[in-house]
Design a protein around this motif. Structure first.
Motif, short mmCIF file in Angstrom:
data_model
loop_
_atom_site.label_atom_id
_atom_site.label_comp_id
_atom_site.label_asym_id
_atom_site.label_seq_id
_atom_site.Cartn_x
_atom_site.Cartn_y
_atom_site.Cartn_z
N GLN A 4 17.84 14.72 -1.61
CA GLN A 4 17.49 13.75 -2.66
C GLN A 4 16.95 12.44 -2.08
N TRP A 5 17.03 12.25 -0.78
CA TRP A 5 16.67 11.00 -0.11
C TRP A 5 15.42 11.23 0.72
N HIS A 6 14.33 10.50 0.41
CA HIS A 6 13.05 10.72 1.07
C HIS A 6 12.47 9.37 1.52
N VAL A 7 12.20 9.24 2.80
CA VAL A 7 11.67 7.99 3.36
C VAL A 7 10.38 8.25 4.12
N GLU A 8 9.32 7.59 3.71
CA GLU A 8 8.02 7.64 4.40
C GLU A 8 7.55 6.20 4.56
N VAL A 9 7.97 5.58 5.65
CA VAL A 9 7.62 4.17 5.89
C VAL A 9 6.86 4.05 7.21
N TYR A 10 6.15 2.94 7.36
CA TYR A 10 5.33 2.74 8.56
C TYR A 10 5.48 1.32 9.05
N GLY A 55 6.14 2.62 2.13
CA GLY A 55 5.65 1.27 2.37
C GLY A 55 6.04 0.80 3.75
N LEU A 56 6.10 -0.49 3.89
CA LEU A 56 6.44 -1.08 5.18
C LEU A 56 7.89 -0.80 5.54
N LYS A 57 8.12 -0.39 6.80
CA LYS A 57 9.48 -0.05 7.22
C LYS A 57 10.41 -1.25 7.15
N GLY A 58 9.85 -2.44 7.12
CA GLY A 58 10.67 -3.64 7.02
C GLY A 58 11.46 -3.75 5.73
N MET A 59 11.11 -2.94 4.72
CA MET A 59 11.88 -3.00 3.48
C MET A 59 13.21 -2.26 3.60
N MET A 60 13.31 -1.31 4.53
CA MET A 60 14.47 -0.43 4.55
C MET A 60 15.79 -1.13 4.89
N PRO A 61 15.83 -2.07 5.83
CA PRO A 61 17.12 -2.74 6.07
C PRO A 61 17.64 -3.45 4.82
N GLY A 62 16.76 -4.12 4.08
CA GLY A 62 17.19 -4.79 2.85
C GLY A 62 17.65 -3.81 1.79
N THR A 68 0.81 -1.21 0.00
CA THR A 68 0.00 0.00 0.00
C THR A 68 0.85 1.27 0.00
N GLY A 69 2.14 1.14 0.12
CA GLY A 69 3.04 2.29 -0.02
C GLY A 69 2.97 2.89 -1.41
#
Length: 159
Positions: free
Chosen positions: A153-159, A118-125, A17-18
């Protein structure tokens, strides 16, 4: 999203849903009659990661934008239950982005903006993959990332 330079490339990375914020952005650039749409000359590149093709959200809209604006809209899917990565494992979003790592890094070095939703779980990968690619290019990952953040240039919107 920045509009100062209409030639800016956007790299958009989403899981599940991100995808919602990117739907509005892509519609603004390629569907609606807006000043941003009239001016935009860059490339908006969307990476979407979901489990399977049945879970592809708004695929008809992405395909239409791709068909009408082939030079300005690019689309890549990571389907974890249908595709394999280069090691034979499941294709996650970081694996799909890594397939285009040279191009992604070149775009970022040339001023592209990268967005993660999207899901914050994607960020470590994602960050692990980017670190590995940066190091293979002889870059200090932490300094490289710091530079992207400093230049906004770097934008993170995770949940």
């Amino acid at each position: 999203m920045p509009e100062e330079d209409p030639t800016t490339d956007y790299i958009m990375v989403a899981t599940g849903t991100g995808i919602a914020p990117y739907r509005g952005f892509v519609r603004r650039l390629f569907v609606e009659d807006t000043p941003a749409a009239s001016a935009y000359k860059g490339q908006a590149w969307l990476f979407l990661g979901v489990a399977n093709s049945d879970a592809l959200l708004y695929d008809d809209e992405w395909q239409e934008a791709k068909e009408k604006y082939p030079d300005n809209f690019r689309l890549d899917y990571a389907l974890s239950r249908e595709q394999e990565n280069k090691s034979g494992g499941k294709m996650y979003i970081q694996d799909k982005v890594e397939e285009y790592a040279d191009e992604v890094f070149t775009k970022l070095n040339n001023g592209a903006h990268i967005y993660f939703c999207g899901l914050k779980g994607m960020m470590p990968g994602i960050q692990g993959m980017l670190k590995g690619v940066a190091e293979s290019k002889g870059l200090d990952y932490d300094e490289w990332l710091k530079g992207l953040k400093k230049s906004k240039q770097w934008h993170v919107e995770v949940y």
